[in-house]
Design a protein around this motif. Structure first.
Motif, PDB file in Angstrom:
ATOM      1  N   ASP A 297      -3.040   3.674  50.544  1.00  0.00           N
ATOM      2  CA  ASP A 297      -3.250   4.377  51.811  1.00  0.00           C
ATOM      3  C   ASP A 297      -4.375   5.369  51.543  1.00  0.00           C
ATOM      4  N   LEU A 298      -5.584   5.008  51.942  1.00  0.00           N
ATOM      5  CA  LEU A 298      -6.754   5.825  51.637  1.00  0.00           C
ATOM      6  C   LEU A 298      -6.744   7.171  52.343  1.00  0.00           C
ATOM      7  N   GLU A 299      -6.147   7.243  53.512  1.00  0.00           N
ATOM      8  CA  GLU A 299      -6.104   8.502  54.250  1.00  0.00           C
ATOM      9  C   GLU A 299      -5.146   9.495  53.619  1.00  0.00           C
ATOM     10  N   ARG A 300      -4.019   9.012  53.149  1.00  0.00           N
ATOM     11  CA  ARG A 300      -2.992   9.899  52.579  1.00  0.00           C
ATOM     12  C   ARG A 300      -3.040   9.961  51.057  1.00  0.00           C
ATOM     13  N   HIS A 301      -3.943   9.214  50.465  1.00  0.00           N
ATOM     14  CA  HIS A 301      -4.076   9.149  49.000  1.00  0.00           C
ATOM     15  C   HIS A 301      -2.750   8.789  48.349  1.00  0.00           C
ATOM     16  N   ARG A 302      -2.175   7.675  48.807  1.00  0.00           N
ATOM     17  CA  ARG A 302      -0.913   7.188  48.265  1.00  0.00           C
ATOM     18  C   ARG A 302      -1.074   5.752  47.811  1.00  0.00           C
TER      19      ARG A 302
ATOM     20  N   LYS B  82       7.546   0.760  45.345  1.00  0.00           N
ATOM     21  CA  LYS B  82       7.726   2.009  44.616  1.00  0.00           C
ATOM     22  C   LYS B  82       6.441   2.833  44.671  1.00  0.00           C
ATOM     23  N   SER B  83       6.561   4.094  45.065  1.00  0.00           N
ATOM     24  CA  SER B  83       5.414   4.984  45.134  1.00  0.00           C
ATOM     25  C   SER B  83       4.943   5.337  43.723  1.00  0.00           C
ATOM     26  N   LEU B  84       3.636   5.267  43.506  1.00  0.00           N
ATOM     27  CA  LEU B  84       3.056   5.634  42.215  1.00  0.00           C
ATOM     28  C   LEU B  84       2.585   7.081  42.272  1.00  0.00           C
ATOM     29  N   ASP B  85       2.953   7.851  41.283  1.00  0.00           N
ATOM     30  CA  ASP B  85       2.556   9.256  41.194  1.00  0.00           C
ATOM     31  C   ASP B  85       1.209   9.330  40.487  1.00  0.00           C
ATOM     32  N   LEU B  86       0.139   9.404  41.260  1.00  0.00           N
ATOM     33  CA  LEU B  86      -1.213   9.370  40.710  1.00  0.00           C
ATOM     34  C   LEU B  86      -1.928  10.694  40.920  1.00  0.00           C
ATOM     35  N   THR B  87      -2.747  11.060  39.939  1.00  0.00           N
ATOM     36  CA  THR B  87      -3.628  12.204  40.126  1.00  0.00           C
ATOM     37  C   THR B  87      -4.751  11.780  41.071  1.00  0.00           C
ATOM     38  N   GLN B  88      -5.530  12.729  41.516  1.00  0.00           N
ATOM     39  CA  GLN B  88      -6.636  12.418  42.414  1.00  0.00           C
ATOM     40  C   GLN B  88      -7.617  11.457  41.747  1.00  0.00           C
ATOM     41  N   LYS B  89      -7.960  11.688  40.503  1.00  0.00           N
ATOM     42  CA  LYS B  89      -8.913  10.819  39.805  1.00  0.00           C
ATOM     43  C   LYS B  89      -8.316   9.439  39.564  1.00  0.00           C
ATOM     44  N   GLU B  90      -7.030   9.359  39.232  1.00  0.00           N
ATOM     45  CA  GLU B  90      -6.379   8.059  39.058  1.00  0.00           C
ATOM     46  C   GLU B  90      -6.413   7.273  40.360  1.00  0.00           C
TER      47      GLU B  90
ATOM     48  N   VAL C 204      -9.474   6.872  28.781  1.00  0.00           N
ATOM     49  CA  VAL C 204      -8.243   7.659  28.880  1.00  0.00           C
ATOM     50  C   VAL C 204      -7.595   7.475  30.248  1.00  0.00           C
ATOM     51  N   HIS C 205      -8.382   7.556  31.300  1.00  0.00           N
ATOM     52  CA  HIS C 205      -7.818   7.414  32.645  1.00  0.00           C
ATOM     53  C   HIS C 205      -7.355   5.987  32.932  1.00  0.00           C
ATOM     54  N   MET C 206      -8.061   5.004  32.404  1.00  0.00           N
ATOM     55  CA  MET C 206      -7.610   3.613  32.569  1.00  0.00           C
ATOM     56  C   MET C 206      -6.253   3.428  31.898  1.00  0.00           C
ATOM     57  N   ARG C 207      -6.092   3.969  30.703  1.00  0.00           N
ATOM     58  CA  ARG C 207      -4.819   3.856  29.983  1.00  0.00           C
ATOM     59  C   ARG C 207      -3.699   4.537  30.760  1.00  0.00           C
ATOM     60  N   ARG C 208      -3.957   5.733  31.249  1.00  0.00           N
ATOM     61  CA  ARG C 208      -2.935   6.468  32.019  1.00  0.00           C
ATOM     62  C   ARG C 208      -2.551   5.692  33.279  1.00  0.00           C
ATOM     63  N   LEU C 209      -3.535   5.114  33.935  1.00  0.00           N
ATOM     64  CA  LEU C 209      -3.271   4.341  35.140  1.00  0.00           C
ATOM     65  C   LEU C 209      -2.406   3.115  34.833  1.00  0.00           C
ATOM     66  N   ARG C 210      -2.712   2.449  33.741  1.00  0.00           N
ATOM     67  CA  ARG C 210      -1.907   1.287  33.338  1.00  0.00           C
ATOM     68  C   ARG C 210      -0.475   1.685  33.018  1.00  0.00           C
ATOM     69  N   LEU C 211      -0.284   2.830  32.379  1.00  0.00           N
ATOM     70  CA  LEU C 211       1.064   3.286  32.021  1.00  0.00           C
ATOM     71  C   LEU C 211       1.893   3.671  33.238  1.00  0.00           C
ATOM     72  N   LYS C 212       1.251   4.112  34.297  1.00  0.00           N
ATOM     73  CA  LYS C 212       1.974   4.507  35.512  1.00  0.00           C
ATOM     74  C   LYS C 212       2.621   3.310  36.196  1.00  0.00           C
ATOM     75  N   ASP C 213       2.133   2.139  35.904  1.00  0.00           N
ATOM     76  CA  ASP C 213       2.635   0.918  36.553  1.00  0.00           C
ATOM     77  C   ASP C 213       3.870   0.358  35.856  1.00  0.00           C
ATOM     78  N   ARG C 214       4.286   0.952  34.794  1.00  0.00           N
ATOM     79  CA  ARG C 214       5.434   0.426  34.048  1.00  0.00           C
ATOM     80  C   ARG C 214       6.738   0.968  34.536  1.00  0.00           C
TER      81      ARG C 214
END
Length: 74
Positions: A7-12, A18-26, A64-74
């Motif tokens: 959701d590009l408007e709500r940055h979700r 399942k909602s992913l808890d992402l930082t703005q850069k992620e 680093v950010h690619m790794r963090r993003l991949r880990l959030k999907d687990r």
């Protein structure tokens, strides 16, 4: 990933309901990767698009950010 929704408007981001808890850069990184699905993106392009910086070859910020993003999907 057909079960990934942004959701590009709500940055979700939601994956498999399942909602992913992402930082703005992620979120920006994920949005770029989804927009350019199938394209081979260099670290330079990613750094310029997501961080709006000139890429320095000794920086590992993209990795680093690619790794963090991949880990959030687990």
């Amino acid at each position: 990933m057909a079960d990934l929704k942004l959701d590009l408007e709500r940055h979700r981001a939601v994956r498999a309901g399942k909602s992913l808890d992402l930082t703005q850069k992620e979120f920006l990184l994920l949005a770029l990767l989804m927009r350019r699905a199938g394209d081979a993106l260099s670290r330079t392009i990613i750094a310029e698009q997501v961080w709006d910086i000139n890429f320095e070859s000794d920086s590992n910020i993209v990795d680093v950010h690619m790794r963090r993003l991949r880990l959030k999907d687990r």
